[in-house]
Design a protein around this motif. Structure first.
Motif, PDB file in Angstrom:
ATOM      1  N   PHE A 308      27.475  33.431  36.347  1.00  0.00           N
ATOM      2  CA  PHE A 308      27.773  34.217  37.556  1.00  0.00           C
ATOM      3  C   PHE A 308      28.793  35.309  37.250  1.00  0.00           C
ATOM      4  N   LEU A 309      29.878  34.938  36.578  1.00  0.00           N
ATOM      5  CA  LEU A 309      30.930  35.907  36.278  1.00  0.00           C
ATOM      6  C   LEU A 309      30.411  37.007  35.351  1.00  0.00           C
ATOM      7  N   GLN A 310      29.640  36.620  34.356  1.00  0.00           N
ATOM      8  CA  GLN A 310      29.085  37.606  33.425  1.00  0.00           C
ATOM      9  C   GLN A 310      28.167  38.582  34.149  1.00  0.00           C
ATOM     10  N   HIS A 311      27.374  38.080  35.086  1.00  0.00           N
ATOM     11  CA  HIS A 311      26.467  38.956  35.828  1.00  0.00           C
ATOM     12  C   HIS A 311      27.257  39.939  36.695  1.00  0.00           C
ATOM     13  N   PHE A 312      28.267  39.453  37.405  1.00  0.00           N
ATOM     14  CA  PHE A 312      29.088  40.314  38.254  1.00  0.00           C
ATOM     15  C   PHE A 312      29.778  41.384  37.420  1.00  0.00           C
ATOM     16  N   GLU A 313      30.340  40.984  36.281  1.00  0.00           N
ATOM     17  CA  GLU A 313      31.060  41.928  35.428  1.00  0.00           C
ATOM     18  C   GLU A 313      30.117  42.934  34.773  1.00  0.00           C
ATOM     19  N   GLY A 314      28.849  42.566  34.634  1.00  0.00           N
ATOM     20  CA  GLY A 314      27.877  43.493  34.085  1.00  0.00           C
ATOM     21  C   GLY A 314      27.427  44.541  35.086  1.00  0.00           C
ATOM     22  N   LEU A 315      27.573  44.250  36.372  1.00  0.00           N
ATOM     23  CA  LEU A 315      27.146  45.175  37.422  1.00  0.00           C
ATOM     24  C   LEU A 315      28.226  46.173  37.821  1.00  0.00           C
ATOM     25  N   TYR A 316      29.487  45.709  37.865  1.00  0.00           N
ATOM     26  CA  TYR A 316      30.546  46.510  38.472  1.00  0.00           C
ATOM     27  C   TYR A 316      31.709  46.729  37.512  1.00  0.00           C
ATOM     28  N   ASP A 317      32.588  47.625  37.900  1.00  0.00           N
ATOM     29  CA  ASP A 317      33.809  47.889  37.141  1.00  0.00           C
ATOM     30  C   ASP A 317      34.798  46.774  37.464  1.00  0.00           C
ATOM     31  N   THR A 318      35.186  46.000  36.480  1.00  0.00           N
ATOM     32  CA  THR A 318      36.006  44.815  36.730  1.00  0.00           C
ATOM     33  C   THR A 318      37.143  44.705  35.718  1.00  0.00           C
ATOM     34  N   GLN A 319      38.117  43.893  36.083  1.00  0.00           N
ATOM     35  CA  GLN A 319      39.166  43.507  35.149  1.00  0.00           C
ATOM     36  C   GLN A 319      39.561  42.067  35.444  1.00  0.00           C
ATOM     37  N   ARG A 320      39.741  41.285  34.405  1.00  0.00           N
ATOM     38  CA  ARG A 320      40.161  39.892  34.575  1.00  0.00           C
ATOM     39  C   ARG A 320      41.661  39.837  34.857  1.00  0.00           C
ATOM     40  N   ARG A 321      42.046  38.926  35.709  1.00  0.00           N
ATOM     41  CA  ARG A 321      43.470  38.677  35.915  1.00  0.00           C
ATOM     42  C   ARG A 321      43.675  37.240  36.340  1.00  0.00           C
ATOM     43  N   GLU A 322      44.926  36.814  36.353  1.00  0.00           N
ATOM     44  CA  GLU A 322      45.292  35.482  36.808  1.00  0.00           C
ATOM     45  C   GLU A 322      46.062  35.600  38.116  1.00  0.00           C
ATOM     46  N   TYR A 323      46.196  34.479  38.807  1.00  0.00           N
ATOM     47  CA  TYR A 323      47.042  34.476  39.996  1.00  0.00           C
ATOM     48  C   TYR A 323      48.480  34.742  39.584  1.00  0.00           C
ATOM     49  N   THR A 324      49.178  35.519  40.390  1.00  0.00           N
ATOM     50  CA  THR A 324      50.591  35.758  40.110  1.00  0.00           C
ATOM     51  C   THR A 324      51.423  34.604  40.662  1.00  0.00           C
ATOM     52  N   ASP A 325      52.629  34.483  40.155  1.00  0.00           N
ATOM     53  CA  ASP A 325      53.537  33.444  40.649  1.00  0.00           C
ATOM     54  C   ASP A 325      53.810  33.643  42.139  1.00  0.00           C
ATOM     55  N   GLU A 326      53.911  34.918  42.556  1.00  0.00           N
ATOM     56  CA  GLU A 326      54.193  35.203  43.955  1.00  0.00           C
ATOM     57  C   GLU A 326      53.020  34.778  44.838  1.00  0.00           C
ATOM     58  N   GLU A 327      51.796  35.040  44.381  1.00  0.00           N
ATOM     59  CA  GLU A 327      50.612  34.622  45.152  1.00  0.00           C
ATOM     60  C   GLU A 327      50.575  33.109  45.315  1.00  0.00           C
ATOM     61  N   LEU A 328      50.847  32.388  44.228  1.00  0.00           N
ATOM     62  CA  LEU A 328      50.810  30.929  44.289  1.00  0.00           C
ATOM     63  C   LEU A 328      51.927  30.391  45.183  1.00  0.00           C
ATOM     64  N   ALA A 329      53.089  31.049  45.131  1.00  0.00           N
ATOM     65  CA  ALA A 329      54.208  30.609  45.975  1.00  0.00           C
ATOM     66  C   ALA A 329      53.895  30.834  47.451  1.00  0.00           C
ATOM     67  N   GLN A 330      53.314  31.996  47.771  1.00  0.00           N
ATOM     68  CA  GLN A 330      52.957  32.267  49.159  1.00  0.00           C
ATOM     69  C   GLN A 330      51.871  31.306  49.650  1.00  0.00           C
ATOM     70  N   ALA A 331      50.901  31.025  48.770  1.00  0.00           N
ATOM     71  CA  ALA A 331      49.834  30.095  49.146  1.00  0.00           C
ATOM     72  C   ALA A 331      50.395  28.701  49.384  1.00  0.00           C
ATOM     73  N   GLN A 332      51.311  28.261  48.539  1.00  0.00           N
ATOM     74  CA  GLN A 332      51.906  26.940  48.703  1.00  0.00           C
ATOM     75  C   GLN A 332      52.667  26.839  50.018  1.00  0.00           C
ATOM     76  N   GLN A 333      53.354  27.921  50.364  1.00  0.00           N
ATOM     77  CA  GLN A 333      54.074  27.930  51.635  1.00  0.00           C
ATOM     78  C   GLN A 333      53.109  27.829  52.812  1.00  0.00           C
ATOM     79  N   LEU A 334      51.973  28.522  52.715  1.00  0.00           N
ATOM     80  CA  LEU A 334      50.972  28.442  53.777  1.00  0.00           C
ATOM     81  C   LEU A 334      50.360  27.042  53.864  1.00  0.00           C
ATOM     82  N   VAL A 335      50.161  26.417  52.720  1.00  0.00           N
ATOM     83  CA  VAL A 335      49.646  25.040  52.727  1.00  0.00           C
ATOM     84  C   VAL A 335      50.608  24.129  53.481  1.00  0.00           C
ATOM     85  N   GLU A 336      51.891  24.284  53.216  1.00  0.00           N
ATOM     86  CA  GLU A 336      52.890  23.401  53.820  1.00  0.00           C
ATOM     87  C   GLU A 336      53.112  23.701  55.300  1.00  0.00           C
TER      88      GLU A 336
END
Length: 349
Positions: A308-336
């Motif tokens: 799936f990922l290979q197909h999507f990346e073959g169709l469009y302009d993409t860049q791989r990235r990871e979740y940032t610490d800030e994103e994970l911290a905000q998500a954890q706060q929303l979970v709580e």
């Protein structure tokens, strides 16, 4: 200016336009569609000429419809499709090629974090801090995810849920319940600007945003089709369901869950609604599994995700990235504070 729109299951519509700043002063519609009679193309162009450059898709389509003779046949495209191409040419709507997409691969975590990350990343996109994105969910424990507007008591059998040690979370999008155990589903989220689906009805936007995965399934040997409003199916039955929400700031959150290998017996003990749906399909005996992706592809789940990922990346302009610490911290706060709370989970008892 030029705009293009590929009709899902249909043809390409292209429009070349000039304006005088306020109105369309020149327009030429073209494409690989079919149109009878030939002269109708001149009527379509004439219908658009002089219209305000701020015209909506509905207004553009209405102008075309009012100009065409009753016997006109538009095959593979519609007045609405022309309107979308015009809006793209004028810069009011965007195409996949106008964006660079962040691709975030599977990261195993509390599944409630993924529900929260939909909200976090949507807010970031609305503020212009991140690119549109495709991300794959991965989870480390079982969970039932119910739609934003579903009744808790109508969907969940609490006795069965407690017996199997499965929690429940309510997501921000509508749609039905998702029975999720580690390794039994393939789920992805698309977070995109509303300009990408500008002019499309909600029904059409579902199919439009999942066009890429239909191609990915085809590469895996699955002859899939879209069933309005939000189901992906093959000749062997339903494969997946989609859910969507347009949030503040001009952002669309769209996600899809595909069944890989679900324990139907357990699901029917946890979900009330599942009993009726499954009985309609004749799934009543013990040890039944819902496994369209596994059985129809004969491939491991990880291999399907990579494809799936290979197909999507073959169709469009993409860049791989990871979740940032800030994103994970905000998500954890929303979970709580939100997604683990009784107030949110049972806001519709």
């Amino acid at each position: 200016m030029r705009g293009e729109y590929k009709v899902p299951g249909g043809k390409l519509v292209a429009v070349d336009i000039e304006t005088d700043g306020e109105r369309i002063s020149h327009v030429a519609v073209s494409g690989d569609f079919f149109l009878e009679p030939d002269e109708a193309l001149f009527d379509i162009n004439a219908a658009l000429l002089g219209l305000p450059s701020t015209s909506t898709v509905a207004e553009l389509a209405a102008a075309i419809e009012s100009r065409l003779a009753p016997e006109t046949q538009m095959i593979g495209f519609t007045p609405e499709a022309v309107g979308i191409a015009v809006r793209r040419a004028l810069g009011h709507a965007t195409d996949w090629s106008d964006h660079t997409f962040d691709v975030i691969g599977p990261v195993s975590m509390d599944p409630r974090m993924h529900v929260a990350l939909d909200e976090v990343i949507a807010a970031e996109l609305a503020r212009g801090e991140v690119n549109p994105s495709l991300r794959i969910w991965e989870w480390d424990q079982p969970l039932v995810v119910i739609g934003s507007f579903q009744s808790y008591r109508n969907e969940i059998d609490d006795e069965g849920r407690e017996r199997h040690g499965i929690n429940v979370v309510r997501r921000i999008t509508g749609g039905g319940a998702m029975f999720m155990e580690p390794g039994n589903c393939v789920t992805y989220s698309l977070v995109v600007p509303v300009s990408l689906v500008e002019g499309l009805s909600f029904e059409r936007s579902y199919e439009f945003l999942d066009q890429w995965v239909m191609g990915a399934l085809k590469e895996l040997g699955v002859n899939a089709r879209y069933i309005p409003l939000n189901d992906i199916a093959s000749d062997k039955g339903k494969i997946a369901g989609a859910a969507q929400r347009r949030v503040t700031g001009g952002v669309v959150v769209h996600h899809v869950t595909m069944a890989y290998d679900i324990d139907a017996d357990k699901m029917l003990e946890v979900l009330r609604i599942g009993r009726e749906k499954m009985s309609d399909k004749g799934t009543k005996s013990a040890n039944k599994r819902v496994d369209p992706l596994r059985s129809q592809t004969q491939r491991p789940r990880d291999e399907i995700i990579a494809s799936f990922l290979q197909h999507f990346e073959g169709l469009y302009d993409t860049q791989r990235r990871e979740y940032t610490d800030e994103e994970l911290a905000q998500a954890q706060q929303l979970v709580e504070t939100k997604f683990s709370s009784e107030e949110w989970t049972k806001r519709i008892p």
